[in-house]
Design a protein around this motif. Structure first.
Motif, short mmCIF file in Angstrom:
data_model
loop_
_atom_site.label_atom_id
_atom_site.label_comp_id
_atom_site.label_asym_id
_atom_site.label_seq_id
_atom_site.Cartn_x
_atom_site.Cartn_y
_atom_site.Cartn_z
N UNK A 66 0.82 -1.20 0.00
CA UNK A 66 0.00 0.00 0.00
C UNK A 66 0.86 1.25 0.00
N UNK A 67 1.99 1.20 0.66
CA UNK A 67 2.86 2.37 0.68
C UNK A 67 3.37 2.67 -0.71
N UNK A 68 3.75 1.63 -1.45
CA UNK A 68 4.25 1.85 -2.80
C UNK A 68 3.14 2.26 -3.73
N UNK A 69 1.90 1.85 -3.42
CA UNK A 69 0.79 2.19 -4.29
C UNK A 69 0.40 3.64 -4.16
N UNK A 70 0.65 4.27 -3.01
CA UNK A 70 0.32 5.67 -2.85
C UNK A 70 -1.17 5.91 -2.96
N UNK A 71 -1.56 6.53 -4.08
CA UNK A 71 -2.96 6.88 -4.27
C UNK A 71 -3.82 5.67 -4.60
N UNK A 72 -3.21 4.47 -4.62
CA UNK A 72 -3.96 3.28 -5.00
C UNK A 72 -4.56 2.57 -3.78
N UNK A 73 -4.64 3.23 -2.65
CA UNK A 73 -5.11 2.58 -1.43
C UNK A 73 -6.47 1.95 -1.65
N UNK A 74 -6.62 0.73 -1.14
CA UNK A 74 -7.86 0.00 -1.35
C UNK A 74 -8.97 0.55 -0.45
N UNK A 75 -10.18 0.54 -0.98
CA UNK A 75 -11.31 1.06 -0.24
C UNK A 75 -12.47 0.10 -0.37
N UNK A 76 -13.40 0.24 0.49
CA UNK A 76 -14.60 -0.58 0.46
C UNK A 76 -15.72 0.20 -0.19
N UNK A 77 -16.63 -0.53 -0.83
CA UNK A 77 -17.80 0.11 -1.41
C UNK A 77 -18.80 0.53 -0.34
N UNK A 78 -18.66 -0.02 0.85
CA UNK A 78 -19.60 0.29 1.93
C UNK A 78 -19.02 1.39 2.81
N UNK A 79 -19.27 2.63 2.44
CA UNK A 79 -18.72 3.74 3.20
C UNK A 79 -17.29 4.02 2.75
N UNK A 80 -16.77 5.18 3.16
CA UNK A 80 -15.41 5.52 2.81
C UNK A 80 -15.33 6.02 1.38
N UNK A 81 -14.10 6.28 0.92
CA UNK A 81 -13.91 6.80 -0.43
C UNK A 81 -14.35 5.78 -1.47
N UNK A 82 -14.66 6.23 -2.70
CA UNK A 82 -15.06 5.30 -3.75
C UNK A 82 -13.89 4.41 -4.16
N UNK A 83 -14.22 3.23 -4.62
CA UNK A 83 -13.23 2.30 -5.17
C UNK A 83 -12.82 2.76 -6.55
N UNK A 84 -11.53 2.74 -6.86
CA UNK A 84 -11.03 3.06 -8.19
C UNK A 84 -10.00 2.03 -8.60
N UNK A 85 -9.88 1.82 -9.91
CA UNK A 85 -8.91 0.86 -10.42
C UNK A 85 -8.51 1.30 -11.83
N UNK A 86 -7.20 1.33 -12.07
CA UNK A 86 -6.67 1.62 -13.41
C UNK A 86 -5.98 0.37 -13.94
N UNK A 87 -6.45 -0.09 -15.09
CA UNK A 87 -5.96 -1.32 -15.69
C UNK A 87 -5.24 -1.01 -17.00
N UNK A 88 -4.07 -1.60 -17.18
CA UNK A 88 -3.32 -1.49 -18.42
C UNK A 88 -3.20 -2.89 -19.01
N UNK A 145 -11.46 2.77 -13.93
CA UNK A 145 -12.77 2.36 -13.44
C UNK A 145 -12.99 2.90 -12.04
N UNK A 146 -14.24 3.10 -11.66
CA UNK A 146 -14.56 3.60 -10.32
C UNK A 146 -15.97 3.22 -9.95
N UNK A 147 -16.26 3.28 -8.65
CA UNK A 147 -17.63 3.12 -8.17
C UNK A 147 -18.23 4.47 -7.81
N UNK A 148 -17.45 5.53 -8.00
CA UNK A 148 -17.94 6.88 -7.74
C UNK A 148 -19.03 7.22 -8.73
N UNK A 149 -20.22 7.67 -8.27
CA UNK A 149 -21.30 8.00 -9.22
C UNK A 149 -20.90 9.20 -10.07
N UNK A 150 -21.39 9.28 -11.30
CA UNK A 150 -21.03 10.41 -12.17
C UNK A 150 -21.55 11.72 -11.60
#
Length: 456
Positions: free
Chosen positions: A46-68, A448-453
């Motif tokens: 998680x430290x190396x991921x920086x802004x990639x910290x994992x989150x839950x869909x139930x409360x907290x910040x939205x989940x995001x994922x960047x895939x290459x 990708x994200x679970x954040x509503x538009x």
């Protein structure tokens, strides 16, 4: 004696595969699955991921994922993609059928006429069973005449791009196709890529075992890898045994379940018969190849159904060999019937939306209307570099053309951004003047994200 021992060690290092990554922290390995996952130190992920910290869909910040997702065009030592079918496999099969048949005829006392009558049959059997292993035997000799595609150098350059390219700084998952391994003199390319990615923070790796599954036992494994900044809890894999090239390579799908519950699928489906050119041989196998591609498509959907129950977040990407053609780089896409079938079946059966249609337009529009080329470089304006001719099968004879072969599908989240990114190499970074690109494919990046538009 010292010189002899040193030469023996160097020979063993060349012939034997490098040691596997540290398996002491293996996450999961299913019996017969043909894939494994390895973790580095979990405390630094998680430290190396920086802004990639994992989150839950139930409360907290939205989940995001960047895939290459990217096809790297890295074959095992001894073969290159450009001349694989057009020269080396055919030539090696002819030499084996002719030389072996002549020797067998001499030993058995068979007449010359019978030998000549049996030669075409022996050639076809050799081509479809052991053509690829035979071609690899020609590799060392072919490299002496310049047929070298600089695999190690291109892997290192890709890792540098992963570290330095601004658009890739937020990437969480890298799905790689065509980074192959095999028995006997594999080259160690997947291990080189995995170790280099681990040093960049992608400490969780899912990859197939080196030994290919039957019937490609003497050929190539699937060549699939999933490099992840986020922990992987479970890994599985499946080969598609039905195809014309089944004895040469394990076409298939690699699966990784992330600890946050996301299901990741990385796949590679057989190409069309056009990879063999437009001659009589290609036309003869075209219908068989088409049926095999449809069968592989169905097996992929079934694999997704098996591992990702409906409603759970899932991402499926890779080289689908969609065969969406473009008359020119900036022209509108012309999807093949197979490509349309893939999109509709992925959406209809497992609820996965195609990224370019979902993000750039509306899914109600014609499938793949918004996709752009992900294969071949013809030097057109907007490509960022010269034509690519050293790696691609379509690099000779005026056959180069733009196609979209790669795609990403998702559900349980919302697409935010999608980009097809050129892999052209700056002049000063090219390992050889003719090696102008990292691959004959483009990279496809999706956010990708679970954040509503947001609404204006």
């Amino acid at each position: 004696l010292a010189h002899t021992v040193g030469a023996g060690r160097r020979l063993l290092r060349a012939l034997l595969p490098p040691p596997r990554p540290n398996m002491a922290q293996t996450v999961s390995r299913r019996r017969g699955a043909g894939a494994f996952a390895t973790d580095g130190p979990s405390t630094s992920c998680q430290a190396s991921a920086g802004a990639h910290a994992e989150v839950s869909d139930n409360g907290g910040p939205p989940w995001t994922l960047t895939v290459l997702t990217v096809n790297l065009c890295i074959l095992p030592a001894g073969v290159t993609n450009r001349f694989l079918l057009s020269r080396t496999v055919f030539v090696a099969s002819i030499l084996f059928a002719g030389g072996g048949g002549a020797m067998a005829s001499w030993i058995l006392g068979v007449s010359v006429l019978r030998f000549l009558l049996a030669l075409p049959f022996a050639y076809i059997v050799s081509l479809f069973t052991i053509g690829l292993p035979l071609a690899r035997l020609l590799g060392p000799a072919l490299q002496l005449v310049g047929l070298n595609d600089y695999k190690c150098e291109r892997i290192d350059l890709f890792l540098r791009e992963l570290r330095e390219r601004a658009a890739w700084q937020g990437v969480d998952i890298v799905c790689v196709q065509e980074c192959y391994s095999c028995w006997f003199w594999p080259g160690g390319y997947p291990e080189r890529l995995a170790e280099g990615a681990r040093a960049l923070g992608f400490e969780h790796v899912a990859m197939p075992r080196r030994r290919p599954n039957f019937p490609a036992t003497l050929g190539l494994n699937s060549g699939l890898l999933i490099l992840s900044r986020r922990p992987i809890d479970h890994v599985d894999a499946r080969s598609f045994p039905v195809s014309v090239d089944a004895t040469g390579v394990n076409r298939g799908v690699l699966y990784a379940r992330l600890r946050d519950g996301t299901h990741m699928f990385n796949c590679h489906i057989s190409p069309t018969a056009t990879v063999c050119g437009d001659g009589l041989f290609a036309k003869a196998i075209a219908s068989s190849v088409g049926r095999a591609r449809q069968w592989q498509q169905r097996r992929l959907v079934e694999f997704v159904e098996e591992h990702a129950p409906g409603g759970e977040r899932a991402v499926a990407c890779g080289d689908f060999n969609l065969d969406v053609e473009f008359a020119a780089f900036a022209a509108d896409p012309a999807p093949s019937a197979q490509a349309v079938s893939v999109v509709r079946e992925m959406q209809g059966r497992v609820g996965l939306l195609e990224a370019t249609g979902s993000i750039r337009g509306a899914q109600a529009h014609a499938p793949l209307r918004y996709c752009r080329p992900t294969f071949a470089y013809a030097g057109a304006a907007g490509e960022g570099g010269p034509p690519e001719s050293h790696l691609t099968t379509f690099g000779a004879g005026g056959q180069r053309r733009h196609k979209c072969d790669d795609a990403l599908f998702f559900r349980g989240c919302r697409g935010v951004d999608v980009a097809e990114e050129s892999l052209v190499l700056p002049m000063e970074d090219r390992p050889h003047p003719s090696v102008t690109h990292l691959s004959d494919h483009w990279a496809l990046r999706v956010v990708l994200t679970t954040d509503p538009p947001t609404t204006s």
